[in-house]
Write an enzyme that holds these catalytic residues in place. Structure first.
Site, PDB file in Angstrom:
ATOM      1  N   ASN A  13      10.262 -21.301   8.406  1.00  0.00           N
ATOM      2  CA  ASN A  13      11.159 -22.265   9.045  1.00  0.00           C
ATOM      3  C   ASN A  13      12.094 -22.781   7.957  1.00  0.00           C
ATOM      4  OD1 ASN A  13      12.471 -24.187  10.532  1.00  0.00           O
ATOM      5  ND2 ASN A  13      10.649 -25.386  11.049  1.00  0.00           N
ATOM      6  N   LYS A  61       9.879 -24.048   4.857  1.00  0.00           N
ATOM      7  CA  LYS A  61       8.462 -24.214   5.149  1.00  0.00           C
ATOM      8  C   LYS A  61       7.911 -22.855   5.564  1.00  0.00           C
ATOM      9  CE  LYS A  61       9.147 -28.982   6.663  1.00  0.00           C
ATOM     10  NZ  LYS A  61       9.066 -29.947   7.777  1.00  0.00           N
ATOM     11  N   ARG A  79      11.556 -18.937  12.687  1.00  0.00           N
ATOM     12  CA  ARG A  79      11.921 -19.825  13.791  1.00  0.00           C
ATOM     13  C   ARG A  79      13.433 -20.002  13.746  1.00  0.00           C
ATOM     14  NH1 ARG A  79      12.857 -25.609  13.673  1.00  0.00           N
ATOM     15  NH2 ARG A  79      12.896 -26.417  15.793  1.00  0.00           N
ATOM     16  N   HIS A  84      13.157 -26.913  21.326  1.00  0.00           N
ATOM     17  CA  HIS A  84      11.708 -27.104  21.228  1.00  0.00           C
ATOM     18  C   HIS A  84      10.959 -26.115  22.119  1.00  0.00           C
ATOM     19  CE1 HIS A  84      12.551 -31.522  19.975  1.00  0.00           C
ATOM     20  NE2 HIS A  84      12.364 -30.775  18.902  1.00  0.00           N
ATOM     21  N   LEU A 100       7.355 -35.117  20.968  1.00  0.00           N
ATOM     22  CA  LEU A 100       7.851 -36.342  20.345  1.00  0.00           C
ATOM     23  C   LEU A 100       7.620 -36.290  18.847  1.00  0.00           C
ATOM     24  CD1 LEU A 100       6.454 -38.956  22.915  1.00  0.00           C
ATOM     25  CD2 LEU A 100       8.647 -37.710  22.960  1.00  0.00           C
ATOM     26  N   ARG A 141      18.951 -39.061  15.306  1.00  0.00           N
ATOM     27  CA  ARG A 141      19.936 -38.547  16.247  1.00  0.00           C
ATOM     28  C   ARG A 141      20.118 -39.515  17.408  1.00  0.00           C
ATOM     29  NH1 ARG A 141      17.370 -32.650  16.984  1.00  0.00           N
ATOM     30  NH2 ARG A 141      16.092 -33.016  15.140  1.00  0.00           N
ATOM     31  N   ASP A 189      11.159 -43.554  10.455  1.00  0.00           N
ATOM     32  CA  ASP A 189       9.717 -43.298  10.494  1.00  0.00           C
ATOM     33  C   ASP A 189       9.065 -44.234  11.503  1.00  0.00           C
ATOM     34  OD1 ASP A 189       6.941 -43.144  10.017  1.00  0.00           O
ATOM     35  OD2 ASP A 189       7.268 -42.594   7.925  1.00  0.00           O
ATOM     36  N   ARG A 200       5.987 -44.682  12.185  1.00  0.00           N
ATOM     37  CA  ARG A 200       4.825 -45.393  11.631  1.00  0.00           C
ATOM     38  C   ARG A 200       5.252 -46.662  10.917  1.00  0.00           C
ATOM     39  NH1 ARG A 200       2.905 -40.093   8.535  1.00  0.00           N
ATOM     40  NH2 ARG A 200       5.149 -40.214   8.198  1.00  0.00           N
ATOM     41  N   GLY A 218       4.475 -34.872  16.225  1.00  0.00           N
ATOM     42  CA  GLY A 218       3.887 -35.867  15.331  1.00  0.00           C
ATOM     43  C   GLY A 218       3.673 -37.221  15.969  1.00  0.00           C
ATOM     44  N   ILE A 219       4.693 -37.744  16.674  1.00  0.00           N
ATOM     45  CA  ILE A 219       4.560 -39.035  17.347  1.00  0.00           C
ATOM     46  C   ILE A 219       3.689 -38.888  18.588  1.00  0.00           C
ATOM     47  CG2 ILE A 219       5.824 -40.853  18.565  1.00  0.00           C
ATOM     48  CD1 ILE A 219       8.215 -40.268  16.709  1.00  0.00           C
ATOM     49  N   GLU A 239       1.280 -36.911  19.235  1.00  0.00           N
ATOM     50  CA  GLU A 239      -0.141 -36.713  18.940  1.00  0.00           C
ATOM     51  C   GLU A 239      -0.782 -37.922  18.268  1.00  0.00           C
ATOM     52  OE1 GLU A 239      -0.691 -33.042  16.713  1.00  0.00           O
ATOM     53  OE2 GLU A 239       1.020 -32.176  17.778  1.00  0.00           O
ATOM     54  N   GLU A 265       3.245 -24.348  16.781  1.00  0.00           N
ATOM     55  CA  GLU A 265       4.394 -23.459  16.894  1.00  0.00           C
ATOM     56  C   GLU A 265       4.273 -22.246  15.976  1.00  0.00           C
ATOM     57  OE1 GLU A 265       8.188 -26.177  17.377  1.00  0.00           O
ATOM     58  OE2 GLU A 265       6.613 -27.233  16.280  1.00  0.00           O
TER      59      GLU A 265
END
Length: 366
Positions: free
Chosen positions: A10, A17, A84, A172, A200, A232, A272, A274, A317-318, A320, A348
């Site tokens: 990716n 990555k 990807r 996605h 998300l 975004r 972020d 979190r 990430g969000i 889960e 993915e």
């Protein structure tokens, strides 16, 4: 370690990555080249990233292949490298081997994804230079949404040459296709007939999945549209975009919409989620509320496109990890009834590896 490995790639503007999967589709190593063209670093597995001069993508790939060998993985054991690709344009949807014709089509779609496709092409070309005999495969983030009906895909624009490529492609798709493929194994139950899927993360979208196929999604012509995202803007009137371009110029407007908006723009603090959850400020709370509001509002559109709803699946990430977001979204959707919900871990890269092995009809496919 089972040999006949698949390297899943990716590539972005400043990072690559990569993950290696064996014949049983087990991830055996993860490597990330960071800060390409800037202050570079290489992270191998869970070890801390180490500074490394990475002036360009070809140097970064050379470092990645060197790191593979350092971890006892012979690059001769690679069956393929699978990429990807964010945008397949109007013609590319199915996972396929990258031929000169396919590469040309990915390049032709670059104006539709100028922040992504050029970097994918750079990765493809760098690997082709370093390992010319290694088959390369492309998996497209737009592919899963090819089943959307024409009324969902077409903008209300006249049929002219300059509007031919303007359609709602959706993104996605690899995440959603993986979610469908892994649903029974993850949940122990069959795929609901009408499933609202929520991807998300820093990028975010919804997908209406009926009978295992995408029938609507919130992202459109580009990954910019739809929900509030990390940086975004998401949903915004086309007239407002024209106004920004007129006042700021194209480059500054694009930077604002892609990199300075969303949660970051609303909070004035961070993208972020979190950190926003841990921040006691009106702006941080508003940013989280905005995120959940637009999920809920556009979920209504997805439910209408499916003709009802039988289940909700969270991934990304969000999706889960942020229980507060999940609880608020589910509370906001109580009007639709007592809907079962699940968390499906994003997979993915594993899905791309599976598709690649099937495509190449590898005898080690399990």
């Amino acid at each position: 370690m089972t040999q006949a490995l698949v390297l899943v790639v990716n590539a972005g503007s400043s990072s690559i990555k990569a993950a290696v999967f064996d014949g049983g589709l087990t991830e055996v190593l993860r490597i990330e080249a960071q800060g390409i063209g800037q202050t570079g670093a290489l992270q191998v597995g869970s070890a801390p990233a180490q500074p490394r001069a990475l002036p360009d993508h070809q140097t970064a790939f050379r470092a990645l292949l060197e790191a593979l060998r350092g971890e006892g993985i012979d690059t001769g054991d690679l069956t393929a490298a699978a990429h990807r690709i964010v945008h397949g344009g109007p013609d590319l949807a199915e996972t396929c081997v990258i031929s000169p014709k396919v590469r040309a089509a990915i390049a032709a779609a670059a104006p539709l994804a100028p922040l992504h496709n050029p970097h994918h092409l750079g990765a493809i070309d760098a690997l082709a230079s370093l390992m010319p005999d290694l088959p390369q495969v492309a998996a497209f983030d737009t592919g899963f949404h090819r089943t959307n009906p024409d009324v969902a895909r077409r903008y209300a624009l006249p049929d002219r040459a300059e509007t031919a490529a303007l359609r709602r492609y959706g993104f996605h798709g690899i995440s959603y296709e993986s979610l469908v493929a892994n649903f029974r194994e993850t949940t122990g139950t069959g795929l609901p007939r009408r499933l609202l899927a929520l991807h998300l993360g820093n990028g975010a979208s919804l997908c209406a999945i009926r009978e295992g196929q995408s029938v609507a999604t919130t992202m459109g012509f580009s990954p910019l549209s739809g929900l509030t995202m990390g940086t975004r803007a998401g949903e915004i009137d086309a007239g407002a975009v024209v106004h920004l371009v007129r006042d700021m110029g194209l480059e500054e407007a694009q930077t604002l919409l892609h990199h300075e908006s969303g949660l970051l723009g609303l909070s004035g603090l961070t993208a972020d989620m979190r950190q926003l959850a841990e921040t006691d400020s009106d702006a941080a709370r508003f940013a989280r509320d905005h995120f959940c509001y637009w999920i809920t509002r556009q979920a209504g559109s997805m439910i209408a496109a499916m003709g009802g709803i039988d289940g909700i699946a969270f991934t990304g990430g969000i999706g889960e990890n942020d229980s507060g977001v999940r609880e608020k979204v589910l509370a906001n959707l109580r009007w639709a009834g007592n809907i079962p919900s699940w968390i499906i871990p994003a997979a993915e890269e594993k899905h791309i590896a599976r598709q690649t092995r099937a495509l190449l009809k590898d005898p080690a496919l399990s």
